[in-house]
Scaffold this motif. Sequence first.
Motif, PDB file in Angstrom:
ATOM      1  N   GLU A   1       0.846  -1.120  -0.065  1.00  0.00           N
ATOM      2  CA  GLU A   1       0.162  -0.063   0.077  1.00  0.00           C
ATOM      3  C   GLU A   1       0.896   1.401  -0.060  1.00  0.00           C
ATOM      4  N   ASP A   2       0.374   2.115  -0.487  1.00  0.00           N
ATOM      5  CA  ASP A   2       0.738   3.594  -0.455  1.00  0.00           C
ATOM      6  C   ASP A   2       2.255   3.756  -1.014  1.00  0.00           C
ATOM      7  N   LEU A   3       2.530   3.297  -2.352  1.00  0.00           N
ATOM      8  CA  LEU A   3       3.942   2.962  -2.661  1.00  0.00           C
ATOM      9  C   LEU A   3       4.339   4.309  -3.128  1.00  0.00           C
ATOM     10  N   HIS A   4       3.549   5.375  -3.281  1.00  0.00           N
ATOM     11  CA  HIS A   4       4.127   6.813  -3.430  1.00  0.00           C
ATOM     12  C   HIS A   4       5.063   7.224  -2.377  1.00  0.00           C
ATOM     13  N   TRP A   5       4.883   6.670  -1.132  1.00  0.00           N
ATOM     14  CA  TRP A   5       6.014   6.824  -0.130  1.00  0.00           C
ATOM     15  C   TRP A   5       6.914   5.641   0.179  1.00  0.00           C
ATOM     16  N   ALA A   6       7.078   5.020  -0.723  1.00  0.00           N
ATOM     17  CA  ALA A   6       7.999   3.646  -0.853  1.00  0.00           C
ATOM     18  C   ALA A   6       9.395   4.031  -0.675  1.00  0.00           C
ATOM     19  N   ASP A   7      10.217   3.150   0.067  1.00  0.00           N
ATOM     20  CA  ASP A   7      11.688   3.528   0.092  1.00  0.00           C
ATOM     21  C   ASP A   7      12.228   2.735  -1.242  1.00  0.00           C
ATOM     22  N   ALA A   8      13.434   2.732  -1.632  1.00  0.00           N
ATOM     23  CA  ALA A   8      14.092   2.186  -2.865  1.00  0.00           C
ATOM     24  C   ALA A   8      14.193   0.783  -2.777  1.00  0.00           C
TER      25      ALA A   8
END
Lengths: 861, 90
Positions: free
Chosen positions: A115-122
């Motif tokens: 979920e919420d991959l717009h905030w994901a780390d690399a």
Amino acid sequence: MELIERRHALQLLQGAFAQAEQGAGRTALVCGEAGIGKTSLVMQLVSGHPEARVLWGGCEALFSPRPLGPLYDMAGALGTKLQAMLGLEGQRAELFSALLANLHESRGTTVMVLEDLHWADAATLDMAKFLARRIQRTRTLLVLTFRDDELGEQHPLRFVLGDVPADSVVRLPLLPLSESGVAELARQSSRSAEGLFSVTGGNPFFVTEALRAEGLPATVRDAVLARAARQPAPVRALLDLAAIVPARIAIGLVDRVLAPSQEVVSAALASGLLAADGRSYAYRHELARIAIEQALPGPRAAALHAKLLACLETAEGEVELTHLVHHAAGAGDSAAVLTYAQQAGAEAVLHASHCDAAYLYGMALSHSGGLDAAARAGLLEHRAYQCYLTDQIDNAIAARLSALAIWRSLGDRQQEGRALRWLSRLHWFIGRNREAESYADQAVALLESLPAGSELAWALSNRSQLHMLAGATDDAVAWGLRAIEMATQQGEVEVLTHALNNVGAAEYERGRAGGLDMLERSLGLALEHGYGEHVGRAYANLTSAAIKVRDYPTAQRLMGDATAYFAARDLDSWSNYVRAWQSRLDFERGRWDAAATLAAQLVTRPGVAPVTRIPALAVLARLRMRRGDPGVKELLAEALALAQETGEVQRIGPAAAALAEAAWLGHDCPRVEVVLQQACALAEQHQDERALGELRFWARRLGHRPPDTGGVEAAYALQFSGPWEEAAETWARLGCPYERALALMEGDEAAMREALALFDAMGASATAKRCREHLRDAGVRGVARGPRASTSANPAGLTAREVQILGLLAQGLTNAEIAGRLVRSEKTVDHHISAVLRKLEVRSRSEATVVANRLGLIGSG
Amino acid sequence: MPRYMVERTFPAGLVVPVNTEGANACLKIVGTNGEQGVTWVHSYVSADKTRSFCIYDGPSPEAIRQVARRTELPVNNITEVSVLDPYFYH
């Protein structure tokens, strides 16, 4: 409860689930603005399939998110083996493979939600890419949710999404509710729908909030704040505390900081803002949390962060470093930020989340006032290296320069030399070769005045590398051998690997003995010791050098190994570089369709490095000009501009040759003479026989000046001064059909006619046109003005049956044998064979075999 | 997306029967084109049916050639073109 206006999206999601159930895994991309109902949709799917295994993980809106945070969320459901691997350092490839194996081996269907991959780390993005590329063979529905309206052009998630295989993906963009949908929700709450749609824009979360508010709030923030404001002070305190922790806050932590009474907790939950799952409290929606967080007065927020930080620091058990950084920064506690950001940076490095590591080290630096100079320089170097790995070269240079100044002021000459060597490498990376040279020289001069150590060996090897890249073979070898000797004495395997690569590549691409062995030795060492960057460089230099010396079989073999290695590790920038050379290999060997497909992919793909773009642009430009296709000019201009910035003959040579060929084919190229002269001079200077041969060939064709014959590769030397038959024969042996035809064009009438037939058969209609003019100028009669009538799909216009017969003919079968093999009469076969000979414009069966091989009409060899 | 004119030569003449067979042949081409993002807008055919001038929208000349190979259609020449409407100038 049925979701309003989500029936179609849910059907698509169900469909993807059904396919996953059948063993054809799918990736579902659920996107839309905040509050649009992404989570609700996925929950709805999951609740309809209680039999499925659900793995659920989310990304958090932290300053710098925890590497692989979502994977930690779902670790409990993944079994002990994977849980154990999660704690291990630097085992990312193994971890991802184990995760994939887990999905493979799982008997039932798995729904894996990120979920919420717009905030994901690399690292999480790499994991998503890794899984999405391989999901088809598992019984898994991989659901990726993200806010597409919050992704900038350069957001790393975009590159992940662009890479998901098209045949296994279903896209579910969620739209706001319609006016009647909003009215339906109002009716369900027994409220008036008056003005509701125009205020909320149909955002489902806002609509729900507004329906709970008294009156009609103007924004979603107003709705949330109005609700919070109605709560008594103790409840409000709980809401405030929960608001400064992204996603969720552990109940134990809340108890230690605030110790709220049972009534307060019940009231907070009853407010509808907060929810509890037994272990933690979470806002019902991130939008609500952010609204409350942003409304907190600064000093109050800082005090809460400080309290939480103190609690976390003394907590038992594992505490996420990124949470410590988050609260330290929120509390304005510089010393704590410095400590935790460095630790979190190191953790990110171990997870190969290099972007996050670069950010965290940068954060530590901005709070490093209390640090002594040497430690600060060390921190700067950490940041510089992470920036270098993530293509933030300008930031890397800035950090190295600051470190350099510190080492100088401290009088640490070894470290100063090391910083200079790094600055050289970084400047080469962005094509600023002159500065790169200058730093390289400074590094060597400085370190040579000190007792020999590994830093000097590195500086020598770097010097060698720059010479190799520029095509200065002798210098590359001389410097590289010094580095090899020193590294061997010191037992420095990594420097040795690096230096062997430079010397090997320099010698191999000039066709000198021993070069290939050295390069392969470097590759072996890099593979053995797991030096990923050096493996990449070894494969890249091996393949490009093999193509430069036209050792096509070796190039093809290495290309296969390299592709497999890079693909398994998702090393896309290396893999793209090697693909660009593959397109050049196909181009030179006359496999134009394959070359065009690859080159076009690379040219249109975003974020491809200049060193990769240049060969792809040049190949595509030359294919278009030869075929008479539009769109040559733009490609050529970009290839030349990029190549000239590098100043390297290996990039400038092919781009200049392409420009010259365009001029020969009648394109308007006013600068061609200057460009060719400069490129020739560069090739002469570096004794690059291959580039020089090709450049002089085109200069001669354009009638600029009669070239010297010395110092060019053998095939061109024959073409300039030897009998044309031998030149053509040499090109045939090398496997370069177009060059062979160009050589035939300089022969007698029969040879010129053969050249024309070859150009026509290759689909080089613009070159064929030029060849016709040449024939007419030479006084040859009976040359048709246009191409023969059928330039068809198959290069020579052969039918499928004719291709089949040609294949058998090439195996040396007689007409009678072919007839037997195909169960046809010998007479029919005779007829087909004459058609083949006519279409290929050849007189004999053996000639037909040669032409067919050249055109790639037979088999795939 | 750029627009191209694709010139083709059919020595034996281009015959597309006006029946289901002809319709299917065209639809098959349209389907294959779609795989590469290529759209066949329409074509003009010479009176003797040996040459056609086809208007295509597509991402690149390479994409046009790729689908042409799959549909076994000959390609002589590809030119990038734009629309000129004489009545637009009124």
